[in-house]
Write an enzyme that holds these catalytic residues in place. Structure first.
Site, PDB file in Angstrom:
ATOM      1  N   LYS A  39       6.073   8.182   1.112  1.00  0.00           N
ATOM      2  CA  LYS A  39       6.730   7.362   1.567  1.00  0.00           C
ATOM      3  C   LYS A  39       6.911   5.893   0.950  1.00  0.00           C
ATOM      4  CE  LYS A  39       2.872   5.630   4.240  1.00  0.00           C
ATOM      5  NZ  LYS A  39       2.264   5.097   5.435  1.00  0.00           N
ATOM      6  N   TYR A 264       6.855 -25.032 -12.290  1.00  0.00           N
ATOM      7  CA  TYR A 264       6.962 -25.632 -10.973  1.00  0.00           C
ATOM      8  C   TYR A 264       5.679 -26.337 -10.563  1.00  0.00           C
ATOM      9  CZ  TYR A 264      11.530 -23.395 -10.314  1.00  0.00           C
ATOM     10  OH  TYR A 264      12.843 -22.810 -10.663  1.00  0.00           O
TER      11      TYR A 264
HETATM   12  C1  LIG Z   1      -0.076   8.857   9.369  1.00  0.00           C
HETATM   13  C2  LIG Z   1      -0.498   8.559   8.089  1.00  0.00           C
HETATM   14  N1  LIG Z   1      -1.235   9.399   7.254  1.00  0.00           N
HETATM   15  C3  LIG Z   1      -1.612   9.560   6.085  1.00  0.00           C
HETATM   16  C4  LIG Z   1      -1.364   8.346   5.425  1.00  0.00           C
HETATM   17  C5  LIG Z   1      -1.793   8.246   3.976  1.00  0.00           C
HETATM   18  O1  LIG Z   1      -2.829   7.371   3.647  1.00  0.00           O
HETATM   19  P1  LIG Z   1      -3.523   7.131   2.322  1.00  0.00           P
HETATM   20  O2  LIG Z   1      -2.434   6.492   1.342  1.00  0.00           O
HETATM   21  O3  LIG Z   1      -4.693   6.451   2.654  1.00  0.00           O
HETATM   22  O4  LIG Z   1      -3.845   8.576   1.874  1.00  0.00           O
HETATM   23  C6  LIG Z   1      -0.641   7.189   5.741  1.00  0.00           C
HETATM   24  C7  LIG Z   1      -0.343   5.975   4.967  1.00  0.00           C
HETATM   25  O5  LIG Z   1      -0.237   5.069   5.577  1.00  0.00           O
HETATM   26  C8  LIG Z   1      -0.101   7.401   7.141  1.00  0.00           C
HETATM   27  O6  LIG Z   1       0.422   6.404   7.584  1.00  0.00           O
END
Ligand SMILES: Cc1ncc(COP(=O)(O)O)c(C=O)c1O
Length: 370
Positions: A39, A264
């Site tokens: 993601k 700045y």
């Molecule tokens: C539901 C869920 N599972 C797994 C993950 C992966 O987490 P990590 O980056 O700690 O492996 C996330 C990331 O935020 C998540 O929201």
């Protein structure tokens, strides 16, 4: 290396991604599947480009937050199963069914609409039902869980592919809250078993749980951070390699006298005659203004301090008497010999976590895949 349009770029090492995938694969063993969380554009590394490598080296699943992120992977030719972890809106369900994206479900209304979308498209929609065992975010509470599972089972066009939960503090040294969440998850699993409901994929572990709580590996682990070579804290249960280096080139150098004000608000004034290098990167690129007068970069094998306020497009560093010239390479994140600046160093300075650092790198920065 693709052509660079701008003298700010992030080098993403696909070899290091491959290495990290192999490390997780051997850590979790053959009976557990690996879901790579890509993601937010692969935590800033590029979702599609890294996904090909992840899959080639033993990743079984991908996870995204948004349906559109999943659709982009499908358009790029990814055929591996994809789970949408985020809350999917009613108007996004058709797209999920059409693109074969598994949907996270935690309430009956969306389950019914998804069923209707699947029936209309004459397809099977895959569902992972999420239970909130203590994260306090998405997921329904354990006492309501099995009823939703029964409902989803009864709806046409839906297949329950998984049930899962998410840990809130698996990176802590003290895992007592994680164990408490785990117990609640176990109770849910017990109830499913008692009702004779078999679920193909039961999952819980993120990167920290995968590393520090191996009993939670179950059928698959959902790994984001670690795949990109970052650790949740100072512990190193196995070796990972950071996949991203952030670089630029010196845009301008000038010799200035003692007493010269920089940027700045004049938050830095030179104590003696020195050279200032201007870097063509600023907070619009994701170099946080919080690094003003705090962060460092590496030029010619030397740490040089960021001086004055980081501006939208430019940042100044005090290079002292280094023979620095326009065009010199500058490492903002990465290593040079023994010198190292990693996302967690920025995170410490900024009072945040390494997750945020790579996600912050904006779309102005070209990603170059090595
Ligand atoms: C539901 C869920 N599972 C797994 C993950 C992966 O987490 P990590 O980056 O700690 O492996 C996330 C990331 O935020 C998540 O929201």
């Amino acid at each position: 290396m693709s052509k660079l349009n701008r003298s700010v770029w992030a080098e993403v090492s696909l070899d290091n991604i491959a290495h990290n995938v192999r490390q997780f694969r051997s850590w979790i063993g053959p009976n557990c599947e690996l879901m790579a969380v890509v993601k937010a554009n692969g935590y800033g590394h590029g979702a599609l480009e890294t996904a090909y490598t992840m899959i080639a080296h033993g990743t079984n699943w991908l996870a995204v937050a948004l349906p559109e992120e999943g659709v982009r992977l499908r358009r790029g030719g990814i055929t591996a199963p994809i789970l949408v972890l985020g809350a999917v809106g009613a108007d996004e369900l058709d797209v999920c069914v059409a693109a074969d994206l598994a949907v996270t479900v935690f309430e009956p209304h969306i389950a019914r609409l998804l069923s209707a979308a699947a029936v209309t498209q004459q397809k099977l929609a895959r569902v992972h039902i999420k239970v909130d065992t203590g994260m306090g975010r998405l997921g329904l509470l354990p006492q309501d869980f099995v009823n939703l599972v029964e409902l989803v089972k009864s709806l046409p066009g839906l297949e329950i592919q998984g049930v899962f939960t998410h840990f809130a503090q698996a990176e802590q040294m003290d895992l007592s809250y994680t164990y408490w969440q785990w117990e609640r998850f176990q109770a849910v699993r017990e109830e499913l078993r008692a009702r004779g409901i078999a679920i193909p994929y039961v999952h819980a572990a993120n990167t920290p749980a995968t590393m520090f709580f191996p009993a939670s590996h179950l059928d698959l682990v959902r790994v984001g951070l670690g795949i990109y070579g970052m650790y949740p804290d100072a512990r190193r249960p196995f070796e990972l390699r950071p996949a991203l280096n952030l670089k630029t080139k010196v845009a301008f150098v000038k010799r200035v006298p003692a007493g010269s004000s920089v940027s700045y608000n004049s938050t830095y004034v030179t104590a003696k005659e020195t050279s200032l290098a201007v870097l063509p990167i600023g907070y619009a690129d994701g170099l946080s203004r919080g690094l003003s007068n705090r962060g460092h970069v590496i030029i010619r094998g030397t740490f040089c301090p960021i001086v004055g306020n980081v501006t939208m497009d430019h940042t100044m560093v005090d290079v002292g008497d280094l023979p620095c010239v326009i065009g010199d390479e500058v490492i903002l994140l990465g290593t040079d010999g023994n010198l190292e600046i990693q996302a967690h160093h920025w995170a410490n300075l900024l009072g945040t976590i390494n997750y945020e650092i790579t996600c912050m790198l904006s779309s102005r920065i070209e990603r170059v895949y090595l």
